[in-house]
Scaffold this motif. Structure first.
Motif, short mmCIF file in Angstrom:
data_model
loop_
_atom_site.label_atom_id
_atom_site.label_comp_id
_atom_site.label_asym_id
_atom_site.label_seq_id
_atom_site.Cartn_x
_atom_site.Cartn_y
_atom_site.Cartn_z
N ILE A 1 35.83 104.49 -0.20
CA ILE A 1 35.54 104.60 1.24
C ILE A 1 35.87 103.29 1.94
N ARG A 2 35.51 102.16 1.33
CA ARG A 2 35.83 100.86 1.95
C ARG A 2 37.34 100.67 2.09
N VAL A 3 38.08 101.04 1.05
CA VAL A 3 39.54 100.89 1.10
C VAL A 3 40.11 101.80 2.19
N ASN A 4 39.64 103.02 2.24
CA ASN A 4 40.14 103.95 3.25
C ASN A 4 39.72 103.53 4.65
N GLN A 5 38.56 102.91 4.79
CA GLN A 5 38.12 102.42 6.10
C GLN A 5 39.06 101.32 6.58
N ASP A 6 39.48 100.44 5.67
CA ASP A 6 40.44 99.40 6.04
C ASP A 6 41.76 100.01 6.49
N SER A 7 42.23 101.03 5.77
CA SER A 7 43.46 101.71 6.16
C SER A 7 43.31 102.39 7.51
N LEU A 8 42.17 102.99 7.73
CA LEU A 8 41.91 103.66 9.01
C LEU A 8 41.96 102.66 10.17
N GLU A 9 41.36 101.50 9.98
CA GLU A 9 41.38 100.48 11.03
C GLU A 9 42.81 100.01 11.30
N TYR A 10 43.61 99.85 10.24
CA TYR A 10 45.00 99.42 10.41
C TYR A 10 45.77 100.45 11.22
N TYR A 11 45.63 101.73 10.86
CA TYR A 11 46.40 102.76 11.55
C TYR A 11 45.89 103.00 12.97
N LYS A 12 44.61 102.79 13.22
CA LYS A 12 44.11 102.88 14.60
C LYS A 12 44.72 101.78 15.46
N ALA A 13 44.77 100.57 14.90
CA ALA A 13 45.37 99.46 15.64
C ALA A 13 46.86 99.70 15.87
N LEU A 14 47.56 100.22 14.86
CA LEU A 14 48.97 100.53 15.01
C LEU A 14 49.18 101.61 16.05
N ASN A 15 48.35 102.63 16.04
CA ASN A 15 48.45 103.69 17.04
C ASN A 15 48.21 103.15 18.45
N ASN A 16 47.25 102.25 18.57
CA ASN A 16 46.98 101.64 19.87
C ASN A 16 48.18 100.81 20.33
N ARG A 17 48.75 100.04 19.41
CA ARG A 17 49.93 99.24 19.77
C ARG A 17 51.10 100.13 20.14
N LEU A 18 51.29 101.23 19.42
CA LEU A 18 52.41 102.13 19.71
C LEU A 18 52.26 102.81 21.07
N SER A 19 51.02 103.12 21.44
CA SER A 19 50.82 103.80 22.72
C SER A 19 50.89 102.85 23.91
N THR A 20 50.76 101.54 23.67
CA THR A 20 50.77 100.60 24.79
C THR A 20 52.05 99.76 24.86
#
Length: 99
Positions: free
Chosen positions: A54-73
């Motif tokens: 869960i901790r590893v997947n949480q780190d991946s989730l945060e990375y992809y959320k940040a990437l998604n935010n960067r891609l949309s802006t």
């Protein structure tokens, strides 16, 4: 032969049928029951490994959320990702892929 008699005499004196039943019941509860100690230890190990996952997947989730935010802006970020991951190119350039 005398040693065996002494051992049997000792057993009869200190070990009763009730004690054997209680020991057998405790052994059953600790090792052979559905909620045995061994099963509890195994389940604790599984829980620990799942928490790590869960901790590893949480780190991946945060990375992809940040990437998604960067891609949309940022259009520059979107172009960079499209060019790197999907081998897209501009009309006037060639792309060479080395693997």
């Amino acid at each position: 032969m005398e040693k065996i008699r002494n051992l049997l005499g000792w057993g009869r004196r200190y070990i009763s049928f009730t004690l054997l039943i209680v020991v057998a019941y405790l052994a059953f509860l600790l090792f052979f029951n559905e909620n045995s100690m061994m099963r509890s230890i195994d389940l604790d190990r599984t829980i620990d490994s799942l928490r790590t996952e869960i901790r590893v997947n949480q780190d991946s989730l945060e990375y992809y959320k940040a990437l998604n935010n960067r891609l949309s802006t940022s259009p520059e970020e979107m172009e960079r990702v499209a060019r790197e991951q999907y081998n897209m190119n501009r009309p006037d350039e060639d792309v060479y892929v080395f693997k």
